[in-house]
Write an enzyme that holds these catalytic residues in place. Structure first.
Site, PDB file in Angstrom:
ATOM      1  N   HIS A   1       6.081 -27.549  -0.859  1.00 11.66           N
ATOM      2  CA  HIS A   1       4.807 -28.724  -0.671  1.00 11.66           C
ATOM      3  C   HIS A   1       3.619 -27.693  -1.741  1.00 11.66           C
ATOM      4  CE1 HIS A   1       6.719 -31.936   2.310  1.00 11.66           C
ATOM      5  NE2 HIS A   1       7.197 -30.444   1.979  1.00 11.66           N
TER       6      HIS A   1
ATOM      7  N   LYS B   1     -14.187   1.362  -3.531  1.00  7.28           N
ATOM      8  CA  LYS B   1     -14.920   1.379  -2.509  1.00  7.28           C
ATOM      9  C   LYS B   1     -16.367   2.425  -4.024  1.00  7.28           C
ATOM     10  CE  LYS B   1     -12.119   2.350   1.407  1.00  7.28           C
ATOM     11  NZ  LYS B   1     -11.393   3.098   1.701  1.00  7.28           N
TER      12      LYS B   1
ATOM     13  N   GLU C   1       1.315  -1.080  -0.056  1.00  6.07           N
ATOM     14  CA  GLU C   1      -0.253   0.264   0.252  1.00  6.07           C
ATOM     15  C   GLU C   1       1.029   1.390   0.107  1.00  6.07           C
ATOM     16  OE1 GLU C   1      -4.392   0.242   1.897  1.00  6.07           O
ATOM     17  OE2 GLU C   1      -3.038   0.637   3.164  1.00  6.07           O
TER      18      GLU C   1
END
Ligand code: PA5
Length: 426
Positions: free
Chosen positions: A299, A414, A278
């Site tokens: 793995h 948003k 960010e």
């Protein structure tokens, strides 16, 4: 407290070539003169925090521990990740502490929210709602639901003693609500942004409730501030690490993978991903922060790291001494062929996995690896580590000529979401 071994792929002269930039940027951080300068409060915080407030948090945390079985910490992003990262790293994933900590407010997931609310019914819980803006939708919805449940179960009056908020000093819907309801409120200082707030009440209050020594965390951060406010590139490992990030970005490695060998540290990687992602991911620049927990992910992602597109370098946080350890027992039949390890600690096996993987990735895979070595992770060392990364992040972002303290990109989703939800004005 912590040691850094930079990848052998960087020469000392590559580091020293940054000397002038480092001097300029360190000055920008100290004099608060760079882009986003009004959000540099975290830089001096370890020296300037309010000691009385810390005592008050410890006192309130005792009240929570004495009177409740659960603390629900309600927040998202910078108002969530630091507390969770520290809590898990220090208390483990199966803590038997008398106060259970549950996180909420970090998701719209109907499954998660409904499950938590169901779990809380009939239990003695307190709430620490955390939001700087006071308007974050995930947190606000969760808090509305938690408050409703609590008031239904214990009434409005008792709820007032069970809800503690952390928010802006004067702005925002949460602050207004706290004023109206009379909730105890801690303040997130105006000059500290969410992802740099773990050492403020945002992180410290829930951690104090969890029985963690928050004074020691601040002490660790204070040591770090002293150590890393220096332009001596032979010594300052914080800036050396920041420079390696810039170097790798410019040398064909746009992905930094944070690696730990402790599942209880995987939330530290989540905190790091937010901090660097960010802060730096702007203007089509920045490293992409990724993470893996070994040996589990050897793995799965291990194959790609070893042999796939060579786009990443690793920053490994290697903790030598674990909080707990266990010996591998003898087995009379030895059908699993493990008796050669009998009597050995799992920490020993984990370290050998680290050494073997390091060799495989660096020598055979050609993956550059930085190693941050910590002897033992306690509250003080973690406070130090948090500061180390925040300071490194500021240096790193300023090297890219980016404001490390805003996040304009997160507003786009948003706006769309609010439009789709029918919010007024969108
Ligand atoms: O780092 C940040 O600023 C963000 O991640 C915020 O912490 C996050 O969006 C939550 O914001 P708020 O504390 O205002 O609810």
């Amino acid at each position: 407290m912590i040691k850094l071994k930079l990848s052998e792929r960087i020469d000392e002269k590559d580091i020293l070539a940054y000397q002038k930039d480092v001097e300029r940027i360190n000055e920008m951080i100290n004099t608060k003169s760079g882009p986003g300068n009004d959000y540099l409060g975290w830089a001096d915080w370890p020296n300037e925090y309010d000691k009385n407030e810390v005592e008050e948090m410890i006192k309130d945390a005792k009240y929570v521990r004495d009177n409740f079985d659960i603390l629900v910490v309600c927040g998202i992003g910078g108002s969530y990740l630091g507390a969770r990262a520290a809590l898990e790293a220090l208390n483990g994933l199966k803590s038997d502490d008398k106060l259970e900590i549950i996180f909420m407010g970090q998701t719209f997931s109907p499954n998660y929210v409904a499950q938590v609310l169901k779990y809380l019914k009939g239990k003695k819980f307190a709430i620490n709602v955390i939001s700087k803006s006071g308007t974050t939708t995930e947190t606000s919805i969760s808090f509305r639901l938690l408050k409703e449940l609590m008031e239904k179960e214990i009434g409005k009056e008792a709820s007032r003693k069970a809800i503690i908020a952390t928010t802006d000093k004067e702005k925002g819907a949460l602050k207004t609500l706290c004023n109206n309801e009379g909730y105890k409120t801690y303040v997130l200082p105006g000059d500290i942004g969410g992802r740099y707030s773990v050492l403020t009440p945002v992180g410290l209050f829930p951690l104090a409730c969890a029985g963690i020594d928050i004074k020691a965390m601040l002490e660790g951060a204070q040591e770090a501030k002293k150590e890393y406010d220096s332009t001596d590139l032979n010594k300052n490992i914080c800036y050396r690490y920041a420079l390696s990030r810039d170097y790798f970005l410019k040398h064909g490695k746009p992905v930094e993978m944070y690696v730990t060998y402790e599942p209880q540290m995987s939330q530290i990687s989540e905190w790091l991903k937010q901090l660097f992602g960010e802060s730096e991911g702007k203007e089509k620049k920045g490293l992409f922060p990724a993470s893996a927990t070994f040996s589990t992910d050897l793995h799965s992602l291990g194959q790609f790291i070893q042999d796939g597109t060579p786009l990443l370098f690793e920053t490994i946080i290697n903790v030598i001494r674990p909080h707990d350890d266990i010996k591998i027992p003898h087995d009379a039949d030895d059908l699993d062929g493990l008796n050669y390890l009998e009597g050995k600690d799992l920490a020993y096996v984990n370290q050998k996995a680290f050494e073997g993987t390091l060799k495989a990735h660096t020598q055979d895979g050609g993956v550059p690896c930085n190693i941050i070595e910590i002897d033992y992770l306690d509250a003080k060392t973690l406070g130090h580590l948090f500061y180390f990364f925040m300071r490194a992040c500021a240096m790193s972002a300023y090297l890219l000529k980016i404001n490390p303290f805003n996040q304009p990109g997160v507003e786009v989703y948003k706006k769309n979401m609010f439009h789709l939800l029918g919010k007024k004005g969108y």
